[in-house]
Write an enzyme that holds these catalytic residues in place. Structure first.
Site, PDB file in Angstrom:
ATOM      1  N   CYS A  25     -11.074   2.684  32.935  1.00 36.38           N
ATOM      2  CA  CYS A  25     -12.509   2.421  32.997  1.00 36.38           C
ATOM      3  C   CYS A  25     -13.297   3.722  33.021  1.00 36.38           C
ATOM      4  O   CYS A  25     -13.050   4.602  33.839  1.00 36.38           O
ATOM      5  CB  CYS A  25     -12.834   1.598  34.238  1.00 36.38           C
ATOM      6  SG  CYS A  25     -14.579   1.199  34.364  1.00 36.38           S
ATOM      7  N   CYS A  61     -19.873   4.828  26.792  1.00 33.67           N
ATOM      8  CA  CYS A  61     -19.958   4.172  28.093  1.00 33.67           C
ATOM      9  C   CYS A  61     -18.586   3.708  28.550  1.00 33.67           C
ATOM     10  O   CYS A  61     -18.046   4.193  29.527  1.00 33.67           O
ATOM     11  CB  CYS A  61     -20.917   2.987  27.981  1.00 33.67           C
ATOM     12  SG  CYS A  61     -20.704   1.778  29.242  1.00 33.67           S
ATOM     13  N   CYS A  74     -10.340   2.998  38.432  1.00 31.72           N
ATOM     14  CA  CYS A  74      -9.404   2.328  37.525  1.00 31.72           C
ATOM     15  C   CYS A  74      -9.135   3.246  36.321  1.00 31.72           C
ATOM     16  O   CYS A  74     -10.064   3.843  35.776  1.00 31.72           O
ATOM     17  CB  CYS A  74      -9.978   0.995  37.061  1.00 31.72           C
ATOM     18  SG  CYS A  74     -10.219  -0.173  38.401  1.00 31.72           S
TER      19      CYS A  74
HETATM   20  N1  SAH Z   1     -15.835  -3.470  39.661  1.00 32.33           N
HETATM   21  C1  SAH Z   1     -15.960  -4.800  39.128  1.00 32.33           C
HETATM   22  C2  SAH Z   1     -17.125  -4.925  38.220  1.00 32.33           C
HETATM   23  C3  SAH Z   1     -17.028  -4.101  36.964  1.00 32.33           C
HETATM   24  S1  SAH Z   1     -16.672  -5.221  35.766  1.00 32.33           S
HETATM   25  C4  SAH Z   1     -14.638  -5.212  38.489  1.00 32.33           C
HETATM   26  O1  SAH Z   1     -13.721  -4.408  38.478  1.00 32.33           O
HETATM   27  O2  SAH Z   1     -14.490  -6.367  38.094  1.00 32.33           O
HETATM   28  C5  SAH Z   1     -16.253  -4.315  34.468  1.00 32.33           C
HETATM   29  C6  SAH Z   1     -15.262  -5.079  33.655  1.00 32.33           C
HETATM   30  O3  SAH Z   1     -14.959  -4.269  32.538  1.00 32.33           O
HETATM   31  C7  SAH Z   1     -13.967  -5.303  34.411  1.00 32.33           C
HETATM   32  O4  SAH Z   1     -13.362  -6.534  34.111  1.00 32.33           O
HETATM   33  C8  SAH Z   1     -13.163  -4.131  33.937  1.00 32.33           C
HETATM   34  O5  SAH Z   1     -11.838  -4.345  34.182  1.00 32.33           O
HETATM   35  C9  SAH Z   1     -13.571  -4.104  32.468  1.00 32.33           C
HETATM   36  N2  SAH Z   1     -13.271  -2.847  31.766  1.00 32.33           N
HETATM   37  C10 SAH Z   1     -13.343  -1.599  32.213  1.00 32.33           C
HETATM   38  N3  SAH Z   1     -12.893  -0.719  31.294  1.00 32.33           N
HETATM   39  C11 SAH Z   1     -12.518  -1.456  30.214  1.00 32.33           C
HETATM   40  C12 SAH Z   1     -11.965  -1.129  28.928  1.00 32.33           C
HETATM   41  N4  SAH Z   1     -11.667   0.116  28.566  1.00 32.33           N
HETATM   42  N5  SAH Z   1     -11.728  -2.160  28.060  1.00 32.33           N
HETATM   43  C13 SAH Z   1     -12.019  -3.442  28.410  1.00 32.33           C
HETATM   44  N6  SAH Z   1     -12.525  -3.791  29.600  1.00 32.33           N
HETATM   45  C14 SAH Z   1     -12.771  -2.824  30.501  1.00 32.33           C
END
Ligand code: SAH
Length: 357
Positions: free
Chosen positions: A117, A347, A114
């Site tokens: 992320c 992170c 993603c």
């Molecule tokens: N792979 C699963 C579990 C990870 S959850 C999933 O995609 O749901 C991690 C959560 O953090 C997800 O909702 C993801 O979209 C969110 N996340 C990742 N990067 C982020 C960011 N920069 N700001 C806010 N939320 C984020």
């Protein structure tokens, strides 16, 4: 060496009987591990010494080594663990008022890439075993025993709150490690072991359709969150490449099936990202996409800035307008406060943004 936590009470009972000891020792062993957090068999003082020795010869009891901790001024604490093969995983303890939520990882790295992320940055290494998933929870439960190395003033009481909720929102995709995650959930949920109510355990997925369909058949009362982030296939595919394989129409259909089968609500996570998905037109399409789902809720999350990825949240006014439109359309919606932002910079994936459920 096998980890003792891979065994159910019944399975361990069989071994205890086989070694010639009464079966009631099994419950004592479970109590030492799951209630008293003692993983050193030699310290299980109510067991006969020879049995302690046999156990130590056959089993290990902890698969992770705590290597680092960071604590935020709001009491959120991030733990970094090293696995036996030197891989690293993170888990987070989040005070939520009267209790704590544990946010745990399901894989070392992530293969879904993603664009917003940070866990995508380093790619995928491997699945975690059920035991490695559970050991994060064991550490989180006793987090108050480990003083955090922090120079910030911290509410010490935050770590003494009971750990009652678990979310699979750390690194990795839980439905891409289906069997291990489900075994872990069954032990988390088991009254003999962690005894955490199913409704207090949340799986969050980027939208793996076969996993959602399978999960619907499990007869588990757990919470399901879908990381949606856009109601538009083109934009969603850009943000989340998994959308090319599992586009929105199929995803929503699988959610409909899940709701019909389980009668459980699904939470749709929506990160608001400046300039990407936060216009009122996006809010309108989001309403159109979800309005026919009987039990759907939206959780809005202002994006956490990730420097390497040039991700920023929209202005407050825009966030409120987006939310107001959903409210007006009758879609249940929450806006989550970010937690632990001051320790999150390195992170970027452990989002800490969910609420009570
Ligand atoms: N792979 C699963 C579990 C990870 S959850 C999933 O995609 O749901 C991690 C959560 O953090 C997800 O909702 C993801 O979209 C969110 N996340 C990742 N990067 C982020 C960011 N920069 N700001 C806010 N939320 C984020």
């Amino acid at each position: 060496m096998q980890d003792i936590k891979e065994l159910s009470l019944k399975a361990l009972e069989k071994k205890i009987l086989f070694w010639g000891y009464p079966q009631y020792y099994t419950q004592s062993i479970f109590d030492w591990i799951y209630q008293k957090q003692v993983y050193d068999f030699s310290r299980m003082s109510n067991l006969p010494a020879p049995l302690r020795k046999i156990l130590a010869e056959h089993f290990s009891a902890l698969s992770l080594r705590l290597v680092k901790q960071q604590e935020s001024s709001d009491g959120t604490r991030k733990l970094l663990f090293e696995l036996e093969d030197k891989g690293l995983v993170e888990a987070v303890s989040i005070p939520m008022g009267s209790y704590r939520t544990g946010c745990i990882s399901s894989q070392v790295g992530c293969k879904f890439g993603c664009s917003f992320c940070a866990s995508a940055v380093k790619g995928f290494k491997r699945n975690l075993t059920a035991v490695e998933i559970l050991d994060q929870v064991l550490y989180l439960k006793q987090v108050s025993l480990y003083p955090a190395l922090s120079d910030r003033p911290v509410r010490a009481s935050a770590q003494r709150l009971q750990l009652t909720h678990i979310v699979f929102m750390g690194t990795g995709e839980p439905l891409d490690n289906y069997d291990n995650v489900l075994s872990a959930i069954r032990l988390l949920n088991s009254p003999d072991a962690f005894n955490i109510g199913a409704r207090r355990i949340t799986i969050s997925t980027c939208g793996i359709i076969p996993g959602i369909k399978k999960l619907a058949q499990e007869d588990l009362q757990i919470e399901l969150s879908i990381s949606l982030h856009s109601p538009d296939d083109k934009i969603r595919s850009k943000l989340m490449p998994v959308n090319n394989k599992y586009p929105l129409s199929g995803l929503i259909e699988s959610c409909r099936g899940y709701i019909n089968k389980t009668n459980r609500q699904i939470t749709f996570e929506y990160i608001l990202i400046k300039g990407i998905n936060a216009d009122l037109a996006d809010a309108q399409s989001l309403v159109r996409l979800l309005k026919d789902l009987r039990l759907a809720k939206v959780n809005l999350i202002p994006a956490n800035p990730v420097a390497e990825l040039k991700i920023l949240p929209p202005q407050k006014g825009q966030i409120n307008a987006f939310k107001a439109l959903l409210v007006k359309s009758g879609l249940p919606v929450t806006l989550r406060k970010e937690r632990g932002q001051d320790i999150d910079a390195s992170c970027g994936q452990l989002r800490l943004k969910y609420g009570k459920n």
